[in-house]
Design a protein around this motif. Structure first.
Motif, PDB file in Angstrom:
ATOM      1  N   VAL A 277       0.836  -1.242  -0.117  1.00 21.28           N
ATOM      2  CA  VAL A 277       0.171   0.040  -0.114  1.00 21.28           C
ATOM      3  C   VAL A 277       0.870   1.417  -0.008  1.00 21.28           C
ATOM      4  CG1 VAL A 277      -1.785  -1.101   1.014  1.00 21.28           C
ATOM      5  CG2 VAL A 277      -0.178   0.151   2.637  1.00 21.28           C
ATOM      6  N   ARG A 278       0.341   2.248  -0.577  1.00 27.71           N
ATOM      7  CA  ARG A 278       1.026   3.493  -0.702  1.00 27.71           C
ATOM      8  C   ARG A 278       0.327   4.475   0.291  1.00 27.71           C
ATOM      9  NH1 ARG A 278       1.959   7.007  -6.139  1.00 27.71           N
ATOM     10  NH2 ARG A 278       4.264   7.419  -5.371  1.00 27.71           N
ATOM     11  N   LEU A 279       1.329   5.157   1.287  1.00 28.25           N
ATOM     12  CA  LEU A 279       0.619   6.045   2.382  1.00 28.25           C
ATOM     13  C   LEU A 279       1.045   7.329   2.403  1.00 28.25           C
ATOM     14  CD1 LEU A 279       1.279   3.551   5.418  1.00 28.25           C
ATOM     15  CD2 LEU A 279      -0.873   3.956   4.153  1.00 28.25           C
ATOM     16  N   ASN A 280       0.162   8.211   2.871  1.00 29.02           N
ATOM     17  CA  ASN A 280       0.792   9.538   2.981  1.00 29.02           C
ATOM     18  C   ASN A 280       0.787   9.706   4.356  1.00 29.02           C
ATOM     19  OD1 ASN A 280       0.732  12.300   3.978  1.00 29.02           O
ATOM     20  ND2 ASN A 280      -0.497  12.682   2.046  1.00 29.02           N
ATOM     21  N   LEU A 281       2.060   9.486   4.857  1.00 26.72           N
ATOM     22  CA  LEU A 281       2.525   9.508   6.399  1.00 26.72           C
ATOM     23  C   LEU A 281       2.027  10.652   7.057  1.00 26.72           C
ATOM     24  CD1 LEU A 281       5.973   7.932   6.023  1.00 26.72           C
ATOM     25  CD2 LEU A 281       3.665   6.724   6.575  1.00 26.72           C
ATOM     26  N   ASP A 282       1.816  11.923   6.276  1.00 20.98           N
ATOM     27  CA  ASP A 282       1.448  13.179   7.139  1.00 20.98           C
ATOM     28  C   ASP A 282      -0.005  13.256   7.719  1.00 20.98           C
ATOM     29  OD1 ASP A 282       3.965  14.302   6.833  1.00 20.98           O
ATOM     30  OD2 ASP A 282       3.536  15.529   5.014  1.00 20.98           O
ATOM     31  N   THR A 283      -0.922  12.699   6.767  1.00 19.82           N
ATOM     32  CA  THR A 283      -2.377  12.484   7.159  1.00 19.82           C
ATOM     33  C   THR A 283      -2.839  11.146   7.410  1.00 19.82           C
ATOM     34  OG1 THR A 283      -2.671  11.885   4.538  1.00 19.82           O
ATOM     35  CG2 THR A 283      -2.939  14.286   5.397  1.00 19.82           C
ATOM     36  N   GLU A 284      -1.853  10.244   7.334  1.00 24.41           N
ATOM     37  CA  GLU A 284      -1.928   8.702   7.897  1.00 24.41           C
ATOM     38  C   GLU A 284      -3.343   8.259   6.888  1.00 24.41           C
ATOM     39  OE1 GLU A 284      -2.611   8.682  11.990  1.00 24.41           O
ATOM     40  OE2 GLU A 284      -0.530   9.160  12.228  1.00 24.41           O
ATOM     41  N   VAL A 285      -3.192   8.361   5.692  1.00 23.66           N
ATOM     42  CA  VAL A 285      -4.250   8.057   4.705  1.00 23.66           C
ATOM     43  C   VAL A 285      -3.431   7.384   3.551  1.00 23.66           C
ATOM     44  CG1 VAL A 285      -5.800   8.772   3.123  1.00 23.66           C
ATOM     45  CG2 VAL A 285      -5.726   9.855   5.258  1.00 23.66           C
ATOM     46  N   VAL A 286      -4.068   5.903   3.449  1.00 24.93           N
ATOM     47  CA  VAL A 286      -3.737   5.194   1.988  1.00 24.93           C
ATOM     48  C   VAL A 286      -4.096   6.143   0.951  1.00 24.93           C
ATOM     49  CG1 VAL A 286      -4.116   3.045   0.981  1.00 24.93           C
ATOM     50  CG2 VAL A 286      -4.251   2.937   3.436  1.00 24.93           C
ATOM     51  N   ASN A 287      -3.015   6.131  -0.059  1.00 21.46           N
ATOM     52  CA  ASN A 287      -3.467   6.781  -1.401  1.00 21.46           C
ATOM     53  C   ASN A 287      -3.222   5.929  -2.452  1.00 21.46           C
ATOM     54  OD1 ASN A 287      -0.889   7.177  -1.391  1.00 21.46           O
ATOM     55  ND2 ASN A 287      -0.473   9.339  -1.167  1.00 21.46           N
ATOM     56  N   GLY A 288      -2.789   4.918  -2.394  1.00 24.71           N
ATOM     57  CA  GLY A 288      -2.609   4.061  -3.515  1.00 24.71           C
ATOM     58  C   GLY A 288      -2.399   2.672  -3.121  1.00 24.71           C
ATOM     59  N   LEU A 289      -2.637   1.759  -4.126  1.00 22.55           N
ATOM     60  CA  LEU A 289      -2.410   0.127  -4.047  1.00 22.55           C
ATOM     61  C   LEU A 289      -1.465  -0.244  -4.954  1.00 22.55           C
ATOM     62  CD1 LEU A 289      -6.124  -1.095  -3.590  1.00 22.55           C
ATOM     63  CD2 LEU A 289      -4.564  -0.572  -1.614  1.00 22.55           C
ATOM     64  N   ALA A 290      -0.329  -0.728  -4.589  1.00 21.57           N
ATOM     65  CA  ALA A 290       0.498  -1.661  -5.491  1.00 21.57           C
ATOM     66  C   ALA A 290       0.075  -3.027  -5.606  1.00 21.57           C
ATOM     67  CB  ALA A 290       1.938  -1.530  -4.691  1.00 21.57           C
ATOM     68  N   LEU A 291      -0.254  -3.207  -7.100  1.00 27.70           N
ATOM     69  CA  LEU A 291      -0.757  -4.508  -7.576  1.00 27.70           C
ATOM     70  C   LEU A 291       0.484  -5.344  -8.275  1.00 27.70           C
ATOM     71  CD1 LEU A 291      -3.962  -3.432  -8.817  1.00 27.70           C
ATOM     72  CD2 LEU A 291      -3.809  -3.998  -6.668  1.00 27.70           C
ATOM     73  N   GLY A 292       0.364  -6.311  -7.935  1.00 29.53           N
ATOM     74  CA  GLY A 292       1.258  -7.455  -8.807  1.00 29.53           C
ATOM     75  C   GLY A 292       0.316  -8.477  -9.362  1.00 29.53           C
ATOM     76  N   GLU A 293       0.816  -9.435  -9.868  1.00 29.14           N
ATOM     77  CA  GLU A 293       0.141 -10.534 -10.687  1.00 29.14           C
ATOM     78  C   GLU A 293      -0.941  -9.962 -11.293  1.00 29.14           C
ATOM     79  OE1 GLU A 293       1.150 -13.832 -10.078  1.00 29.14           O
ATOM     80  OE2 GLU A 293       2.490 -13.212  -9.092  1.00 29.14           O
ATOM     81  N   LEU A 294      -0.632  -9.082 -12.172  1.00 29.29           N
ATOM     82  CA  LEU A 294      -1.500  -8.567 -12.955  1.00 29.29           C
ATOM     83  C   LEU A 294      -2.276  -9.258 -14.023  1.00 29.29           C
ATOM     84  CD1 LEU A 294       0.385  -5.082 -13.605  1.00 29.29           C
ATOM     85  CD2 LEU A 294      -1.032  -5.446 -11.962  1.00 29.29           C
ATOM     86  N   ASN A 295      -3.444  -8.876 -14.379  1.00 33.06           N
ATOM     87  CA  ASN A 295      -4.319  -9.366 -15.576  1.00 33.06           C
ATOM     88  C   ASN A 295      -3.537  -8.996 -16.786  1.00 33.06           C
ATOM     89  OD1 ASN A 295      -5.962  -9.760 -17.732  1.00 33.06           O
ATOM     90  ND2 ASN A 295      -7.890  -9.524 -16.394  1.00 33.06           N
ATOM     91  N   SER A 296      -2.670  -9.770 -17.543  1.00 28.77           N
ATOM     92  CA  SER A 296      -2.065  -9.468 -18.425  1.00 28.77           C
ATOM     93  C   SER A 296      -2.956  -8.752 -19.670  1.00 28.77           C
ATOM     94  CB  SER A 296      -1.196 -10.627 -19.001  1.00 28.77           C
ATOM     95  OG  SER A 296      -2.010 -11.701 -19.467  1.00 28.77           O
ATOM     96  N   GLU A 297      -4.040  -9.229 -19.821  1.00 26.00           N
ATOM     97  CA  GLU A 297      -4.904  -8.609 -20.751  1.00 26.00           C
ATOM     98  C   GLU A 297      -5.352  -7.158 -20.659  1.00 26.00           C
ATOM     99  OE1 GLU A 297      -6.259 -10.207 -23.952  1.00 26.00           O
ATOM    100  OE2 GLU A 297      -4.632 -11.614 -23.114  1.00 26.00           O
ATOM    101  N   LEU A 298      -5.359  -6.972 -19.524  1.00 34.46           N
ATOM    102  CA  LEU A 298      -5.717  -5.301 -19.288  1.00 34.46           C
ATOM    103  C   LEU A 298      -4.342  -4.608 -19.217  1.00 34.46           C
ATOM    104  CD1 LEU A 298      -7.767  -5.318 -15.876  1.00 34.46           C
ATOM    105  CD2 LEU A 298      -8.542  -5.031 -18.194  1.00 34.46           C
ATOM    106  N   PHE A 299      -3.217  -4.960 -19.129  1.00 27.89           N
ATOM    107  CA  PHE A 299      -1.988  -4.317 -19.176  1.00 27.89           C
ATOM    108  C   PHE A 299      -1.017  -4.441 -20.006  1.00 27.89           C
ATOM    109  CE2 PHE A 299      -3.745  -3.928 -14.821  1.00 27.89           C
ATOM    110  CZ  PHE A 299      -3.889  -2.987 -14.496  1.00 27.89           C
ATOM    111  N   LYS A 300      -1.316  -4.995 -21.166  1.00 29.99           N
ATOM    112  CA  LYS A 300      -0.211  -5.800 -22.294  1.00 29.99           C
ATOM    113  C   LYS A 300       0.343  -4.708 -23.063  1.00 29.99           C
ATOM    114  CE  LYS A 300      -3.625  -7.265 -25.530  1.00 29.99           C
ATOM    115  NZ  LYS A 300      -4.272  -8.416 -26.141  1.00 29.99           N
ATOM    116  N   GLN A 301      -0.657  -3.480 -23.308  1.00 32.14           N
ATOM    117  CA  GLN A 301      -0.053  -2.424 -23.855  1.00 32.14           C
ATOM    118  C   GLN A 301       0.777  -1.280 -23.280  1.00 32.14           C
ATOM    119  OE1 GLN A 301      -0.223  -1.926 -27.363  1.00 32.14           O
ATOM    120  NE2 GLN A 301      -1.147  -4.124 -27.457  1.00 32.14           N
TER     121      GLN A 301
END
Length: 97
Positions: A30-54
């Motif tokens: 997870v990507r955090l903003n430490l100043d506000t203690e809020v999650v601002n992004g999700l790091a994904l792996g094991e991606l659906n290759s059809e969605l991200f191939k281009q």
């Protein structure tokens, strides 16, 4: 229904799907903003290759903005915007209304 706060690490390993049921990937971090203690992004792996191939950059993951998240449960649901990536890759254009 238990609405007690959960640890952020509980997100790691959950599968991410679009709200249309298309598998997007698996949360690796997870990507955090430490100043506000809020999650601002999700790091994904094991991606659906059809969605991200281009969008291949030689890397094995992507970070999606947390604002795309619609629901968190046994899986994480995100807006269908990631499916639009696939549509634009295939040269489909949205019809003008």
């Amino acid at each position: 229904m238990d609405e007690s706060p959960q640890e952020i690490t509980s997100l790691v390993g959950r599968e991410v799907y679009s709200n249309n049921g298309v598998f997007v990937g698996e949360i690796e971090d997870v990507r955090l903003n430490l100043d506000t203690e809020v999650v601002n992004g999700l790091a994904l792996g094991e991606l659906n290759s059809e969605l991200f191939k281009q969008h291949a950059t030689g890397r094995k993951g992507v970070i999606i903005p947390y604002r795309w998240v619609r629901a968190v449960g046994d899986v994480v649901l995100v807006n269908d915007i990631v499916e639009r990536l696939k549509g634009t890759e295939e040269g489909e254009e949205e019809a003008a209304v």
